[in-house]
Design a protein around this motif. Sequence first.
Motif, PDB file in Angstrom:
ATOM      1  N   UNK A  63      42.611  42.578  62.902  1.00 33.47           N
ATOM      2  CA  UNK A  63      43.410  41.541  62.247  1.00 33.47           C
ATOM      3  C   UNK A  63      43.150  41.505  60.745  1.00 33.47           C
ATOM      4  N   UNK A  64      43.435  42.580  60.033  1.00 30.79           N
ATOM      5  CA  UNK A  64      43.196  42.562  58.581  1.00 30.79           C
ATOM      6  C   UNK A  64      44.032  41.520  57.854  1.00 30.79           C
ATOM      7  N   UNK A  65      45.193  41.171  58.389  1.00 29.74           N
ATOM      8  CA  UNK A  65      46.073  40.220  57.719  1.00 29.74           C
ATOM      9  C   UNK A  65      45.486  38.812  57.700  1.00 29.74           C
ATOM     10  N   UNK A  66      44.520  38.525  58.567  1.00 30.99           N
ATOM     11  CA  UNK A  66      43.900  37.200  58.596  1.00 30.99           C
ATOM     12  C   UNK A  66      42.695  37.092  57.670  1.00 30.99           C
ATOM     13  N   UNK A  67      42.233  38.217  57.138  1.00 27.22           N
ATOM     14  CA  UNK A  67      40.956  38.259  56.436  1.00 27.22           C
ATOM     15  C   UNK A  67      41.002  37.549  55.088  1.00 27.22           C
ATOM     16  N   UNK A  68      39.937  36.828  54.804  1.00 27.29           N
ATOM     17  CA  UNK A  68      39.698  36.243  53.500  1.00 27.29           C
ATOM     18  C   UNK A  68      38.314  36.693  53.048  1.00 27.29           C
ATOM     19  N   UNK A  69      38.201  37.095  51.791  1.00 22.33           N
ATOM     20  CA  UNK A  69      36.927  37.601  51.269  1.00 22.33           C
ATOM     21  C   UNK A  69      36.526  36.808  50.037  1.00 22.33           C
ATOM     22  N   UNK A  70      35.262  36.954  49.656  1.00 20.65           N
ATOM     23  CA  UNK A  70      34.718  36.225  48.517  1.00 20.65           C
ATOM     24  C   UNK A  70      34.289  37.209  47.437  1.00 20.65           C
ATOM     25  N   UNK A  71      34.683  36.925  46.213  1.00 24.38           N
ATOM     26  CA  UNK A  71      34.341  37.788  45.090  1.00 24.38           C
ATOM     27  C   UNK A  71      33.768  36.956  43.952  1.00 24.38           C
ATOM     28  N   UNK A  72      33.027  37.612  43.066  1.00 26.15           N
ATOM     29  CA  UNK A  72      32.534  36.975  41.846  1.00 26.15           C
ATOM     30  C   UNK A  72      33.448  37.344  40.679  1.00 26.15           C
ATOM     31  N   UNK A  73      33.471  36.501  39.663  1.00 24.73           N
ATOM     32  CA  UNK A  73      34.256  36.791  38.472  1.00 24.73           C
ATOM     33  C   UNK A  73      33.562  37.857  37.627  1.00 24.73           C
ATOM     34  N   UNK A  74      34.338  38.792  37.136  1.00 25.20           N
ATOM     35  CA  UNK A  74      33.809  39.839  36.260  1.00 25.20           C
ATOM     36  C   UNK A  74      33.990  39.373  34.813  1.00 25.20           C
ATOM     37  N   UNK A  75      33.066  38.533  34.359  1.00 31.78           N
ATOM     38  CA  UNK A  75      33.191  37.903  33.046  1.00 31.78           C
ATOM     39  C   UNK A  75      33.112  38.944  31.934  1.00 31.78           C
ATOM     40  N   UNK A  76      32.207  39.902  32.073  1.00 27.45           N
ATOM     41  CA  UNK A  76      32.030  40.900  31.009  1.00 27.45           C
ATOM     42  C   UNK A  76      33.275  41.764  30.839  1.00 27.45           C
ATOM     43  N   UNK A  77      33.988  42.027  31.931  1.00 26.12           N
ATOM     44  CA  UNK A  77      35.176  42.874  31.863  1.00 26.12           C
ATOM     45  C   UNK A  77      36.408  42.091  31.413  1.00 26.12           C
ATOM     46  N   UNK A  78      36.630  40.920  31.985  1.00 22.18           N
ATOM     47  CA  UNK A  78      37.847  40.171  31.700  1.00 22.18           C
ATOM     48  C   UNK A  78      37.741  39.301  30.453  1.00 22.18           C
ATOM     49  N   UNK A  79      36.533  38.773  30.207  1.00 17.97           N
ATOM     50  CA  UNK A  79      36.344  37.877  29.071  1.00 17.97           C
ATOM     51  C   UNK A  79      36.605  36.433  29.458  1.00 17.97           C
ATOM     52  N   UNK A  80      35.889  35.540  28.813  1.00 16.65           N
ATOM     53  CA  UNK A  80      35.999  34.122  29.173  1.00 16.65           C
ATOM     54  C   UNK A  80      37.379  33.563  28.843  1.00 16.65           C
ATOM     55  N   UNK A  81      38.014  34.086  27.790  1.00 21.58           N
ATOM     56  CA  UNK A  81      39.333  33.582  27.442  1.00 21.58           C
ATOM     57  C   UNK A  81      40.354  33.845  28.516  1.00 21.58           C
ATOM     58  N   UNK A  82      40.396  35.094  28.998  1.00 23.83           N
ATOM     59  CA  UNK A  82      41.332  35.452  30.062  1.00 23.83           C
ATOM     60  C   UNK A  82      41.034  34.667  31.333  1.00 23.83           C
ATOM     61  N   UNK A  83      39.761  34.565  31.664  1.00 24.81           N
ATOM     62  CA  UNK A  83      39.382  33.836  32.877  1.00 24.81           C
ATOM     63  C   UNK A  83      39.809  32.375  32.779  1.00 24.81           C
ATOM     64  N   UNK A  84      39.623  31.773  31.637  1.00 23.95           N
ATOM     65  CA  UNK A  84      40.043  30.387  31.460  1.00 23.95           C
ATOM     66  C   UNK A  84      41.542  30.222  31.606  1.00 23.95           C
TER      67      UNK A  84
END
Length: 285
Positions: A63-84
């Motif tokens: 049942x891959x369609x039911x799956x929910x996963x947890x990730x961390x924010x990649x602050x160094x890659x995206x930058x705080x401005x983009x994340x905000x």
Amino acid sequence: MSFKTGVRVSEGLVALEEAPTRLAEALDQVCVRWAEAAGAVALTVPPLLPVADLARLDVYQNFPQLALVSSALDVSEAGTGTIGQEAAAGAFAPGSLRAAGLALPSSACYGVYLHHRGGQVPAGGKLVTLLGQCFRNEDHFDALRRLKAFRMREVVALGTPDQVTAHLDHSARFLDALADALGLPLERRAASDPFYDRAGDRATFQQIVSVKHEYVYQDMAIASVNIHHTFFGERCAISLPDGGPVSTSCVGFGVERWLHALGTHFDGDWDRARAAVEKAGESLV
């Protein structure tokens, strides 16, 4: 009074005010007392589980369609401005996220089998009970009937085929007695088991051996009894004293679905429903 009083649901996420919260607690206490009387021990498992561990249980094949996963924010890659900016817009883009190695489990009992991985159960078998938070990415949501996050009280048996079958029989009798004490009309129906692949040899096996029954209120399953044979014993290397893999079975009570059923059955009167549950509990244990 509408049974929706005291319940707020948005995008598959529910908040309960005091009256339905107390009803849920009363129902869970009845289930726990019954489980403990049967010899179950309490267990708490993590709310997040490694993706690699769940992959061993065929979760992402079935049942891959039911799956929910947890990730961390990649602050160094995206930058705080983009994340905000993305946060203010309501969603983070894939480029702002690190690889997701943890998952929000769709079933409470996965943590039980992973907890016992590599272990051995005693000759008399083992009975475990837990209240788990479950998460499913359903294709639609429907008040308390179908949620993205919900609770499941489970009682899981690990042991010989006879021991886990006895647990199912005991669970079925309890469910029948609880429904009768509440005057709640439940229909027992055979159903497909989500722990088994719907294709190949296991599908054929499923047609021969009944592996799951649901207890249905107005076309909504609010509880189920399941037998998995040695599937989890083999995948998690859980053994019997003779060295063979354990068999497992479980009974699950969907807390929020029970609230929907009880709220409907008692015309939205949460207090009357709770009194009925407490009275039923006194007569059953």
